[in-house]
Design an enzyme around this catalytic site. Structure first.
Site, mmCIF file in Angstrom:
data_model
loop_
_atom_site.group_PDB
_atom_site.id
_atom_site.type_symbol
_atom_site.label_atom_id
_atom_site.label_comp_id
_atom_site.label_asym_id
_atom_site.label_seq_id
_atom_site.Cartn_x
_atom_site.Cartn_y
_atom_site.Cartn_z
ATOM 1 N N TYR A 237 15.417 -8.392 36.685
ATOM 2 C CA TYR A 237 14.066 -8.414 36.126
ATOM 3 C C TYR A 237 13.889 -9.606 35.203
ATOM 4 O O TYR A 237 14.739 -9.892 34.357
ATOM 5 C CB TYR A 237 13.812 -7.119 35.354
ATOM 6 C CG TYR A 237 12.379 -6.925 34.944
ATOM 7 C CD1 TYR A 237 11.350 -7.006 35.866
ATOM 8 C CD2 TYR A 237 12.056 -6.650 33.617
ATOM 9 C CE1 TYR A 237 10.034 -6.820 35.490
ATOM 10 C CE2 TYR A 237 10.747 -6.451 33.229
ATOM 11 C CZ TYR A 237 9.732 -6.545 34.171
ATOM 12 O OH TYR A 237 8.432 -6.362 33.796
ATOM 13 N N GLU B 264 4.624 -2.424 29.449
ATOM 14 C CA GLU B 264 3.516 -2.495 30.397
ATOM 15 C C GLU B 264 3.803 -1.627 31.617
ATOM 16 O O GLU B 264 2.921 -0.917 32.113
ATOM 17 C CB GLU B 264 3.283 -3.944 30.819
ATOM 18 C CG GLU B 264 2.020 -4.138 31.620
ATOM 19 C CD GLU B 264 1.669 -5.606 31.808
ATOM 20 O OE1 GLU B 264 0.563 -5.873 32.312
ATOM 21 O OE2 GLU B 264 2.497 -6.468 31.461
ATOM 22 N N GLU C 38 4.810 -1.408 41.588
ATOM 23 C CA GLU C 38 3.610 -2.203 41.316
ATOM 24 C C GLU C 38 3.186 -3.076 42.488
ATOM 25 O O GLU C 38 2.001 -3.231 42.754
ATOM 26 C CB GLU C 38 3.814 -3.127 40.092
ATOM 27 C CG GLU C 38 4.020 -2.397 38.789
ATOM 28 C CD GLU C 38 5.479 -2.413 38.411
ATOM 29 O OE1 GLU C 38 6.317 -2.200 39.313
ATOM 30 O OE2 GLU C 38 5.778 -2.625 37.231
ATOM 31 N N HIS D 269 16.870 -4.456 28.249
ATOM 32 C CA HIS D 269 17.072 -5.008 29.584
ATOM 33 C C HIS D 269 18.317 -5.875 29.577
ATOM 34 O O HIS D 269 18.851 -6.228 28.544
ATOM 35 C CB HIS D 269 15.885 -5.881 30.003
ATOM 36 C CG HIS D 269 14.617 -5.118 30.164
ATOM 37 N ND1 HIS D 269 13.390 -5.687 29.973
ATOM 38 C CD2 HIS D 269 14.386 -3.822 30.469
ATOM 39 C CE1 HIS D 269 12.452 -4.786 30.172
ATOM 40 N NE2 HIS D 269 13.037 -3.650 30.470
ATOM 41 N N ARG E 170 11.399 -10.394 32.983
ATOM 42 C CA ARG E 170 10.703 -10.300 31.692
ATOM 43 C C ARG E 170 11.615 -9.568 30.717
ATOM 44 O O ARG E 170 11.660 -8.346 30.684
ATOM 45 C CB ARG E 170 9.367 -9.565 31.844
ATOM 46 C CG ARG E 170 8.346 -10.356 32.646
ATOM 47 C CD ARG E 170 6.970 -9.722 32.592
ATOM 48 N NE ARG E 170 6.009 -10.513 33.342
ATOM 49 C CZ ARG E 170 5.700 -10.326 34.623
ATOM 50 N NH1 ARG E 170 6.293 -9.335 35.288
ATOM 51 N NH2 ARG E 170 4.827 -11.087 35.237
ATOM 52 N N ASP F 167 9.437 -1.735 31.107
ATOM 53 C CA ASP F 167 9.024 -2.314 29.845
ATOM 54 C C ASP F 167 7.752 -1.587 29.433
ATOM 55 O O ASP F 167 7.310 -0.649 30.098
ATOM 56 C CB ASP F 167 8.819 -3.833 29.955
ATOM 57 C CG ASP F 167 7.834 -4.221 31.044
ATOM 58 O OD1 ASP F 167 7.137 -3.339 31.580
ATOM 59 O OD2 ASP F 167 7.759 -5.425 31.374
ATOM 60 N N ASP G 109 8.021 -1.141 36.364
ATOM 61 C CA ASP G 109 8.995 -1.868 35.549
ATOM 62 C C ASP G 109 9.315 -1.123 34.256
ATOM 63 O O ASP G 109 8.458 -0.440 33.674
ATOM 64 C CB ASP G 109 8.464 -3.261 35.202
ATOM 65 C CG ASP G 109 8.330 -4.143 36.436
ATOM 66 O OD1 ASP G 109 9.110 -3.952 37.385
ATOM 67 O OD2 ASP G 109 7.438 -5.016 36.444
#
Length: 929
Positions: free
Chosen positions: A321, A99, A9, A368, A323, A97, A95
């Site tokens: 990470y 999103e 990203e 995670h 989040r 997740d 990532d």
């Protein structure tokens, strides 16, 4: 030359990962999302009247979204396509997740690769983790993509259906959101509790006692009972100021004073002693929300600053990470934390078995890890001190301490409690009084040697953590000396306002939203004007009251806490493949026939019963109401049947819980319709009035009404548009354009001035500002005294200097002004601090070396190189040799400045229809639900 293309990203991640993968890989960044739902106004002309025209989502055809590549991402997409032409494999490394999975899917849809595609995931950016990830890939998880797409469509439907209701019934430009509206409601409800709160007064007695034996240690004890009845404390009163439990003794000032005096004359003995073991366990490693809460308490960082800082630490390989709502640690992380705790504190500080933490969040997302230092072995804060500065270092240190402490032993000790009995002499308010005291003694600190979690104060002003306090050794029947007693009066406190930390905690406890989005949510409700801050407290605006009332009365299900939390659970089921995306959206939007639940479409269908005036009116009692108007909130007296009701603007400085009926009448009196006339300006003859405005009290002059328009001006016919004016010469037209409407002179009152007592003389002095103090004899420039956004100051050309008080604006003399300008210019209203210590000339640079106090702590400098002092370096005792050593170490590491990438000016988007058609993204293929 062929290569493997890896897409992440952010450019920072791309650079770091590229260093680990080598020349066979090209690592590029998508710079976040590359496409999204457009605003309906940006749709192609032929689609605006079709099924996509309202939401850019076809609600009639399985809620198919219409995505377009963002205008500022078209160049990036072209670059990625060119890089893909020479690639023999594509690694989507966004990532792990929902999103991140959705970003990977969008890349796949837009790039349409013809080479093998692999999904590469990792939780930390270290060489070992990246190499493991590139060798252990998986397929794209369509269930996660479905969950994220559902969330995006859900938020579009919610916002685009409910926001227009607010525009029509409250004010233009407002917004509603699935999580932001609920968060706003929580802040408003807390303020309502404060508005309804009635304080209760109560008294108690505190005494200082000691054993009669000489040299006995004294201790404090508090009155807890009189004549067999427990004494009421703040916790025993409800929000109406009434006792919640019958049979308690509610002491007043006279009774408490009498008992205090009687205790000083009484025989006091120890009636009861008890002791029990004390054990305290370490907190779990950080999740996103607990990191935000602790960073707020200990580092004074708001949620957005915390997440920005954590993002930088993650992208540069310092932490995992950031989040996540998991408290789990990998086996390698557990081993690293235990090993480091053992090395730093000793083997007795590490338990025999590793600690494992379950997920606290009932809606815990993908598996995670918790947030921890990156790597299979952790770097201590001392080891990264030369690389990290300021907030980054402080946040890393916080994460490191929490992680290591989570694998350390329990703190051990004992808690002793004693009860004392005092038999009071006759003539006092009680016969017998009972005092109580307790103390905790930590005998083994365990994890507390590394870290102790911060706690929020409870409502009654006491920290919700055990305080370490030692009591003397006591036994039953021991007589005590009374050293002193004091009667103390108290008042109950209203519920504390939310801070960012406590609001994040409350949202997580209710299961509303995702921890990864809390920072954005808290920022949004402030940006929208629903919430403002006072210190760390979140205060709702009157606008938030109006919006919340409308939603509660007409869309109650949409702001219901349980319903909002259930949506998160439903999204979890979609992510797990246990719920169909399309079927769920149909129930939400069109309604559920099985449960007869009304859908969003029907909720907003009939707005006729919404009384716009009523939802924007808040009754504060005694005929005084607050109304939310087009230009802001104002107070109105409805008790008087007048043709023109009395109104007054409410300053932003007045919090809703401070707006009582008495305060409202005070504002109305101060406003006095058009303000209180103080008199006439002797020079102009104009009235000078004092008013209360939205931004505080001020004085202004009243200008005469505009004169009649000249005969050549156009006059509008009755009920129609203005008649066309006669042609005018160009010169006349230019003059007209330059002519500006005369504005009245206006000046805010100083902070120490009172609107009710301001007089004409003071008002005229305020209106005379800025004041010319005099002329600088050297430069010939005027020196003026004026008030600004950041306080009073002097101005000479472009050189400004702060004044100490607003009163100086009236009386500072030219000599005083010149003396101020003769001093070195200060930054941030504080003069440069002198060095903490002088060390002599550095042997390398030959320049004077000193120790200074910097923004991020003490450091040593020779004017060219700065080196932060380490944890064990004391500025007062630092030797020249140690200072020169720190500078030498810093020089050996080389410069740490980062290159700043200049922002490129965004190209203007073409407005031609043909170009728009060419650049419109294709519709996404339907996915099975």
């Amino acid at each position: 030359m062929s290569h493997k293309l890896v897409i992440v990203e952010s450019p920072a991640k791309a650079k770091k990962i590229g260093e680990f993968l080598g020349s066979d890989y090209q690592v590029d960044a998508s710079v976040g999302h590359i496409r999204d739902l457009p605003n309906p106004s940006e749709l192609p002309v032929e689609m605006k009247k079709g099924p996509y025209g309202k939401f850019a989502v076809n609600v009639e055809d399985d809620f198919e979204p219409y995505y377009v590549v963002d205008a500022d991402k078209k160049k990036k997409v072209s670059e990625l396509k060119r890089a893909l032409k020479d690639a023999d494999e594509l690694y989507l490394a966004t990532d792990e997740d929902r999103e991140g999975e959705a970003i990977a899917w969008h890349l796949l849809e837009v790039l349409q690769p013809k080479v093998p595609v692999k999904r590469m995931v990792f939780h930390e950016i270290t060489k070992e983790a990246i190499q493991r990830a590139v060798n252990d890939t998986r397929d794209l998880d369509i269930d996660l993509v479905d969950a994220q797409e559902t969330r995006r469509v859900l938020d579009r439907l919610y916002g685009y259906e409910v926001s227009p209701v607010l525009w029509r019934k409250v004010r233009q430009g407002l917004s509603a959101g699935r999580v932001q509206s609920v968060a706003t409601r929580m802040v408003v409800e807390r303020e309502r509790e404060r508005m309804a709160f009635r304080a209760a007064s109560y008294w108690d007695v505190e005494g200082q006692f000691s054993p009669e034996e000489s040299g006995g240690q004294s201790f404090m004890a508090r009155l807890t009972g009189v004549d067999g009845s427990r004494v009421a404390t703040g916790r025993d009163f409800d929000d109406r100021g009434q006792l919640k439990t019958a049979g308690l003794t509610h002491l007043d000032a006279e009774q408490a004073t009498s008992i205090a005096a009687g205790t000083r004359e009484a025989d006091v003995v120890v009636r009861e002693v008890s002791e029990k073991p004390y054990t305290r366990r370490p907190s779990a490693p950080f999740t996103t929300s607990t990191l935000q809460q602790e960073a707020s308490r200990k580092l004074r960082l708001n949620a957005q600053s915390t997440m920005r800082t954590a993002q930088r630490l993650y992208e540069n390989g310092y932490i995992t990470y950031m989040r996540t709502d998991s408290t789990t640690l990998s086996e390698s992380a557990i081993s690293a934390a235990r090993s480091q705790a053992r090395d730093l504190y000793g083997s007795e500080f590490v338990p025999d078995a590793p600690r494992r933490y379950g997920k606290k969040s009932k809606n815990a997302q993908e598996a995670h890890e918790a947030i921890r230092p990156a790597g299979d072995s952790f770097r201590t804060p001392a080891q990264v001190a030369g690389e990290l500065r300021g907030q980054e270092f402080a946040l890393y240190e916080l994460i490191w301490k929490r992680t290591v402490a989570s694998q350390m032993a329990d703190a051990k000790g004992s808690t002793a409690s004693v009860k004392l009995q005092a038999i009071l002499p006759a003539g006092h308010a009680a016969t017998a009084a009972e005092f109580s005291a307790s103390g905790t003694v930590i005998t083994f600190r365990g994890f507390l040697a590394a870290y102790e979690e911060g706690r929020d104060e409870d409502r009654h002003g006491r920290p919700s953590e055990e305080q370490e306090r030692r009591l003397p050794k006591l036994s039953e029947g021991v007589s005590l000396d009374v050293i002193d007693t004091e009667a103390q009066g108290h008042q109950t406190s209203p519920p504390a306002r939310y801070t960012e930390a406590t609001l994040v905690k409350a949202l997580e406890e209710k299961g509303i939203g995702r921890p990864s989005t809390y920072a954005a949510t808290v920022g949004t409700i402030q940006d929208r004007g629903y919430v403002r801050t006072r210190g760390t407290a979140l205060i709702p605006t009157w606008l938030a009251f109006a919006v919340t009332r409308l939603l509660e009365e007409h869309f109650s299900r949409l702001v219901d806490y349980d319903f909002t939390a259930s949506m998160e659970e439903d999204l979890d089921r979609i992510a797990g493949g246990n719920e169909a995306r399309v079927a769920w959206l149909k129930r939400f939007y069109f309604g559920d026939e099985a449960t007869e639940a009304e859908g969003l479409r029907d909720l907003v269908a009939d707005l006729g019963d919404i009384d716009a005036r009523a939802v924007s009116t808040i009754d504060i009692g005694d005929g005084i109401v607050v109304r939310v108007g087009r230009y802001g909130p104002y107070v109105e007296d409805t008790s008087l049947q007048e043709e023109k009701p009395r109104r007054a603007t409410i300053s932003d400085e007045i919090a809703p819980d401070e707006m009582t009926a008495e305060k409202g009448r005070e504002l109305l009196e101060a406003a006095a319709d058009d303000g209180r006339v103080l008199g006439q300006d002797p020079t102009s003859g104009r009235d000078i009035v004092a008013k209360a405005g939205r931004y505080g009290p001020y004085v202004t002059e009243v200008l005469p009404e505009d004169p009649e328009p000249p005969a050549t001006a156009a006059v509008a016919p009755e009920g129609g548009s203005p008649a066309p004016a006669a042609p005018a010469k160009k010169t006349a037209k230019k003059t007209t354009k330059k002519a500006a409407k005369v504005k009245p002179r206006t000046a805010s009152l100083f902070k120490d001035m009172d609107l009710a007592s301001i007089d004409l003389e003071t008002a005229l002095r305020l209106l005379s500002l800025p004041r010319v103090v005099g002329v600088d004899p050297e430069s010939g420039e005027d020196i003026t005294a004026q008030n600004g956004r950041y306080g009073p100051y002097l101005k000479k050309g472009t050189d400004s200097r702060s004044l100490t008080t607003e009163a100086q604006l009236f009386d500072v003399t030219l000599e005083e002004a010149l003396a101020i300008y003769a001093q070195p210019k200060q930054r941030g209203r504080a003069a440069a601090a002198p060095p903490l210590k002088e060390l002599g000339d550095d042997p390398v640079s030959g320049k004077p070396t000193v120790v200074k106090e910097g923004r991020f702590g003490p450091y040593v400098t020779d004017g060219e190189t700065n080196a932060t002092l380490r944890k064990d370096d004391d500025p007062a005792t630092l030797t020249p040799e140690r200072g020169f050593e720190l500078l030498a170490d810093k020089r050996a590491k080389g410069p740490t400045t980062r290159k700043r990438t200049a922002k490129k000016t965004a190209k203007k988007a073409t407005t031609k229809k043909t170009a728009a058609k060419k650049t419109t993204a294709k519709k996404t293929a339907k996915k099975s639900s």
